[in-house]
Design a protein around this motif. Structure first.
Motif, short mmCIF file in Angstrom:
data_model
loop_
_atom_site.label_atom_id
_atom_site.label_comp_id
_atom_site.label_asym_id
_atom_site.label_seq_id
_atom_site.Cartn_x
_atom_site.Cartn_y
_atom_site.Cartn_z
N LYS C 161 0.76 -1.28 0.02
CA LYS C 161 0.06 -0.05 -0.07
C LYS C 161 0.81 1.26 -0.12
N GLY C 162 0.22 2.38 -0.59
CA GLY C 162 1.15 3.71 -0.47
C GLY C 162 2.13 3.54 -1.50
N ARG C 163 2.98 4.75 -1.16
CA ARG C 163 3.89 4.97 -2.30
C ARG C 163 5.18 3.89 -2.39
N ILE C 164 5.42 3.42 -1.02
CA ILE C 164 6.71 3.16 -0.47
C ILE C 164 7.34 1.93 -1.46
N ARG C 165 6.64 1.13 -2.09
CA ARG C 165 7.10 0.01 -3.11
C ARG C 165 7.72 0.69 -4.36
N THR C 166 7.02 1.77 -4.65
CA THR C 166 7.20 2.45 -5.98
C THR C 166 8.70 3.22 -5.99
N MET C 167 8.87 3.53 -4.75
CA MET C 167 10.12 4.50 -4.66
C MET C 167 11.16 3.92 -4.06
N GLY C 168 12.24 4.75 -4.18
CA GLY C 168 13.63 4.15 -3.82
C GLY C 168 13.90 4.15 -2.25
N SER C 169 15.34 3.81 -2.43
CA SER C 169 15.89 3.45 -0.80
C SER C 169 15.69 5.07 -0.20
N GLY D 17 0.76 11.24 4.42
CA GLY D 17 -0.54 11.85 3.50
C GLY D 17 -1.74 10.96 3.94
N THR D 18 -1.69 10.10 4.85
CA THR D 18 -3.30 9.65 5.52
C THR D 18 -3.83 10.62 6.31
N LEU D 19 -5.18 10.80 5.86
CA LEU D 19 -5.91 11.92 6.55
C LEU D 19 -6.49 11.65 7.68
N ILE D 20 -6.21 12.14 8.64
CA ILE D 20 -6.97 12.19 10.07
C ILE D 20 -7.06 13.31 10.82
N PHE D 85 -3.76 19.25 -4.98
CA PHE D 85 -2.88 19.62 -3.88
C PHE D 85 -2.06 18.41 -3.36
N HIS D 86 -0.97 18.43 -2.76
CA HIS D 86 -0.02 17.39 -2.23
C HIS D 86 -0.62 16.72 -1.14
N PRO D 87 -0.89 15.41 -0.90
CA PRO D 87 -1.23 14.69 0.21
C PRO D 87 -0.92 15.33 1.60
N LEU D 88 0.54 15.70 1.57
CA LEU D 88 1.00 16.25 2.90
C LEU D 88 0.28 17.78 3.28
N GLU D 91 -2.85 16.64 4.71
CA GLU D 91 -2.73 16.06 6.17
C GLU D 91 -2.22 17.25 7.26
N ASP D 92 -1.33 18.28 6.87
CA ASP D 92 -1.19 19.38 7.76
C ASP D 92 -2.30 20.36 7.80
N ILE D 93 -3.32 20.30 7.10
CA ILE D 93 -4.75 21.07 7.25
C ILE D 93 -5.35 20.39 8.60
N LEU D 94 -5.18 19.23 8.47
CA LEU D 94 -6.09 18.63 9.62
C LEU D 94 -5.33 18.37 10.85
N ASN D 95 -3.93 18.22 10.90
CA ASN D 95 -3.17 18.42 12.02
C ASN D 95 -3.38 19.81 12.55
N THR D 96 -4.17 19.95 13.49
CA THR D 96 -4.39 21.38 14.07
C THR D 96 -3.40 21.65 14.96
N ASP D 97 -2.26 21.24 15.18
CA ASP D 97 -1.44 21.60 16.16
C ASP D 97 -0.04 22.17 15.38
N GLN D 98 -0.35 22.44 14.03
CA GLN D 98 1.07 23.03 13.50
C GLN D 98 1.56 24.36 13.93
#
Lengths: 354, 354, 354, 354, 354
Positions: C161-169, D17-20, D85-88, D91-98
């Motif tokens: 899941k996610g990006r990890i397998r498609t990206m590098g070291s 990038g997981t949105l919580i 928009f980039h997933p990060l 994610e940052d919008i939702l992390n309200t302790d930025q």
């Protein structure tokens, strides 16, 4: 005690470059001495009229003109005119509360710094402003009062020993700076001794006067710091090699003075750290003494209050008071007194109060 | 106790480059040892006259000349002449209160730093100045006294193990720096143990002597800091790769020493933080003890003052004093005493004073 | 309690690159797990001999070799030889008191940082050194003990899941760093709760033990700070985009970790500020309690001392003592007692002592 | 009281990038309002499904989409997908302790900062995270709860007054930032009033509660500082003119916001200085009161202890006790009592204790 | 007392560039004076309508327009329109709580700083905002109230003495800045005197009011610092020579003002150091006095408690009490009293309490 601030208010509102001497008049008479030298010849004389200086302006060798006393403003004016110094330079020479600084005016460098001396009578550090103007073939030095630390340089010029006669005006300026900074070390030694003496005394017998001395030292370090910190930048600026008037060969010597300045600053910071540590020690020794005073009081009160109460009881005048008539009451009373006292003392022993 | 400052006043006013040894004479005799090596050959000898060193000047291998003891000024003079060292370098070697620094003179680098050692007898840290001069094919090391931490490097050269015989003088200099910095860790361990011991003691039984020890530690950390902080810049300067004398291959090793230096600095700062925290603890434990002393006093006074007053009343000699004649006055008096005492104690219990 | 310093003295004087494990042996057995993956395939296995790793050296996918336990020095040696790691890197992996740092060796990056964990039993924060070596197609991770926070990354690799397998070291290394830094937040939460609990308690019932806890917290924050501050520079260095091994696409993720690191640092500083505020509160609450103790004592003494004196007077045995014989002396005496007591109490009321 | 730290632990280990949503759910329902305008036209509507926003993506005017409430993660996901928009970022919008920061993603800028409001009920400052995304022709604003300070900008857009309708999305973003920073001044005023009130009270009647309030203020300033300091860098970054999305004409306005931010930071630092000064005052007023309490106790004890002793003497029952039988003993006794009291009082007067 | 913060809340939410005067209305009427001069001619007049100023816009000489009083917003608006000032400049002139700053708008420079004055009645330092706008041939100066320190410059222009008439608008601006900074020295002198007076008093008779004064001074220094620190940057920016409006010839003068500013900052820092030292002295003198109070109490209690107990014993009414009947009991009792007192006093003497 060193004044916190010098009166500048007399100057407020005057046109820039107006020459007014700020500070006390330290020297009675103004003294001008000239040394002119190169590798081959050497000439030294004390002169009376400022006009005599002008002859040296285009002399081939290095000319060092030293002026003790700043109260005769017109002499500076004439010098400034002849040598083409900027009015602000002359103004700064007379404002004797300058922060150490170095200014490049192209034809000449203006350097101002503080000379420190330890007054044995008042046990205080005194400071005096020294201004240097370094030109291609001359050095001017301005001091507030006579009597300075420059004699070793004079001696070296006279005797022709060392490098000094073969090098230019920048090396002469270095020599003067070096002497002033070397002199700081002596002040540091004096302070170091005072601090070590105080530290010893703090342990053996701390008295309120110690605090006063600590405060006095702190105050002096604040002033020293103010006098020495900016010097770092000044000498760093000279040594960095961007000034046309400083020759490559002199730079290694200036780096040496720079190192000394940093060493003095380091020492000042160390002293400050130590003094703040001493204040902590003093304060907690005061607390400790309060503690021990209170312990004495508490021990006395805790032992005698119950006993006094006991004695009070048998001083009562009740009619029906069986103990009073008993045969052994009095000896038993003493026994109880001893028992109470001893148990209290044991209790305090256990609590580590004795 | 470490002196706050060394006497430099003897030097004030002398021509720059005048060689005078500042500091105590630590070594009785001066000892010169030479190691000359390359990958193939190796030679080690102790020499008596400085002139023997000159032979190594143009030797093809790496020459390490170690000099223990700085009091024979003329030896330095001769060395300086033969190898062409700047007079200020020689002066700095003799001024044993230098701040760590590194100076690039083109043909050679001058590095000065402090070697620390823990004196078990006096439980104090002692410092000694070590100067290194790194040339293209030689390293000079100057120490104040005999007995040093360089033996492991000597051993490695003798045995030919590791990289050292195959690399140049810069690697040798690195080796010496590395040993000195590694040695700092041992001092840090000693200090760390002292601090941990003190911390434990502070909790279990704080006495005024603890304060003295805290102050002592603080003082030592001030000096350590002064000795180690500038080293960061020194080794950083060596490692940065702008010096012709430091080869690319040695830089990764110097970076390692640099990291160690930063670790030592970090540890010093941590220790400082911890000690200031300990001072706070000590001071508030003193306050707490004062509080508990005062509580004891107040409890005793609050119980016995009313009781003594009561006993005083019935000790009065008024003629018309009905209670005195009553049958049960005395037992009632005791009842009241007990009641007052108990209610006071309950009150203090409620106030959490017991 | 966390040791102030680790024993490095065993190492002093050894040739650079000599491998000796510094620190306690935390893991009983050494465990090596390998994950090899690319977008299409995935392989995971636990291996017994280090030689099995060598096969992955030139594998096309990304290989992650995780080693738990550092006490078997020869395994590191073999790895280092096979992958061509610099001896100083191996030495640093074994010196488990490293300051977080990142070093670029061209072919690979060496990153060392600290993993924090909260030990519920001892209520203390424990730290462990984690070393990462990031190569073009591999990541090595070295830990002192088994049991780590890397499981979520393993899970993501396994599940694809996610990006990890498609990206590098570099993305894998980011993932590991991210987990370690995310873990810091949990430690911060624990500390935050402790501080809030303490703050509450400080107001309701300040006891000397509170001081102990404050000191303990302060100590832990000193260590956390030492562990996290340098990380800022480390991750900042990775993110800045000057390293060939870090691809452009990974930089935005590293910036995210960088932000988190700064947030952790911010939080540590906030905690430090709060704790120093708490110390002030504690100290002044101690002073306040002393004040209230002294007030009780003073009130009691001020009321009963005059009264006891009064009772003492009428206990005197003078022959000519008119009051003793008066009819209403005793009631008048009580009246005076009440008057004195009430006026004293009113006085204290006015002074706000009651 | 503001929580020291928000629970981030739920997130640990999740893929980047997981949105919580981190933080409390502040708004009950999520509200999306859109304003679309250019110089000529203007449109405002509240929309229900996020898909309606997509229509504005390529609209020619400036679109401002304001979203109140962050708990519906899927809405953000859709927005992010549509606008790229980039997933990060999401994610940052939702992390309200930025921590306030600005990130340049090329096509758009992501800005996050904190909005402050003063809660009159709890007398506390509350903070809310506001995220802005600034694109070439749109601005997104995300808030945690409804009710904001943006109404003046809305009004200006509606009325078409001022410059706002004629300028681009960067000016709109400036307008929003300006309102948030202007709002800080109101918080500063509130705090300033509290501090001035406290300062007055400190002088007239210092009570332990004052300390509590001082601590509370200090705590709030720590949080404010954390919220405002990084803003300096954020707005400085916007104003510096290296971002393609910020037009030259808007820069002078951003410089204005930058000045305001610095003014707020200055004020916070001033407040911190003042509060630490107040703590000193409070502590020494506590010491002073202790001193005056102790003086009262000492005066009372010093006067009555000798007197009580004197009375005790004449209460003794010795058979041979000449004074008891003298005619004037009792009056003389009183005379002595008065003499002792008066001389003691004079002594204390001289010592300045009265 | 100086307000901590000015009400800005009236402005929140207004469009940028909306002109509202923030601060108290200090001047009753608004006064505009114009001076227009070049080397040859000179004209000075007070004008009533702002339109009269417009005539000077293209005048060949230098025009200095000074405006006292800021409450008539429309006058500023007209000026701004005629001379083309940016609305934000006008807004900043009216917001009288600006931090000193300098802004380059290409055609003109906007400089804002604070003028300090010492109010002899309230013994407090008052500050006023001064705004300067420097254009190629004009200088505007805006003050909050009438009565300023600019008279010396006016005099110099009128008399034509000095350089001023021959130089441009930048030299005029320098002249005004110079006067304001020179004025700071007078404030410093006043403060210096207060501090020296306080220092003396602290030693001779420390009273709680001293603390109040120390706090007051600290507060004032906080505000001075806030007013002067940013000036360093402002004048540094003018002097650095990157501004087209500042001619080369004026730079040396600006450097002079810069030096003065640094000197003022230095003095403020020195004062801060001294005041924090004074606080330490005060606090420990309070501790010392507490100590001496406690010593008196303890000495009295320690002497009289045993004695009172002794007297109490012989006041007991036991029937079998041999001492009571002895012939010399009473004299022996007195002997014992004297012995106890003397030995106690010797004990305290030895403990250095007397």
């Amino acid at each position: 005690m060193q004044k916190l601030i010098k009166k500048r208010s007399r100057k407020a509102g005057l046109s820039p470059g107006t020459l007014i001497h700020i500070g006390e008049k330290k020297a009675e008479t103004l003294k001008i001495t000239v040394m002119d030298y190169d590798e081959a010849h050497f000439q030294e004389k004390e002169i009376n009229t400022v006009e005599e200086c002008f002859a040296f302006k285009n002399a081939p060798g290095v000319t060092w003109i030293n002026i003790d006393g700043l109260h005769q403003v017109e002499i500076l004016e004439k010098l400034g005119e002849c040598y083409g110094f900027h009015p602000l330079v002359l103004e700064d020479i007379l404002n004797t509360d300058q922060r150490p600084k170095m200014e490049d005016y192209g034809d000449y460098l203006y350097i101002v710094l503080r000379m420190l001396s330890y007054n044995d009578k008042s046990s205080q550090i005194e400071t005096e402003q020294v201004s240097l103007i370094l030109g291609p073939n001359f050095v001017f030095s301005f001091q507030e009062s006579q009597g300075d630390v420059f004699d070793p340089v004079r001696e070296r010029i006279r005797s022709g020993k060392g490098r000094i006669r073969t090098m230019g005006s920048d090396y002469l300026a270095y020599g003067l700076l070096d002497l002033i900074v070397d002199n700081y070390f002596m002040i540091m030694e004096k302070l170091g001794e005072t601090i070590e003496f105080l530290e010893e005394k703090l342990v053996t017998q701390p008295v309120p006067e110690t605090l006063q001395t600590i405060h006095q030292l702190k105050r002096e370090l604040i002033f020293l710091r103010k006098a020495v910190w900016p010097l770092r930048e000044v000498i760093g600026g000279l040594e960095r090699g961007e000034l046309a008037l400083i020759k490559e060969t002199s730079r290694v010597y200036l780096r040496d003075v720079y190192d000394h300045t940093i060493q003095v600053i380091d020492t000042i910071e160390t002293f400050r750290d130590m003094i703040s540590g001493m204040l902590d020690i003093y304060l907690s020794s005061v607390s400790n003494r309060l503690n021990s005073v209170m312990k004495v009081l508490t021990i006395i009160a805790t032992i005698f209050m119950p006993l006094t109460f006991l004695a009070g009881i048998y001083g009562m005048n009740f009619k029906y008071f069986p103990e009073l008539a008993w045969r052994w009451s009095y000896p038993v009373f003493w026994l109880v007194v001893v028992l109470i006292s001893v148990s209290m003392l044991l209790y305090f022993k256990k609590k580590n109060w004795l």
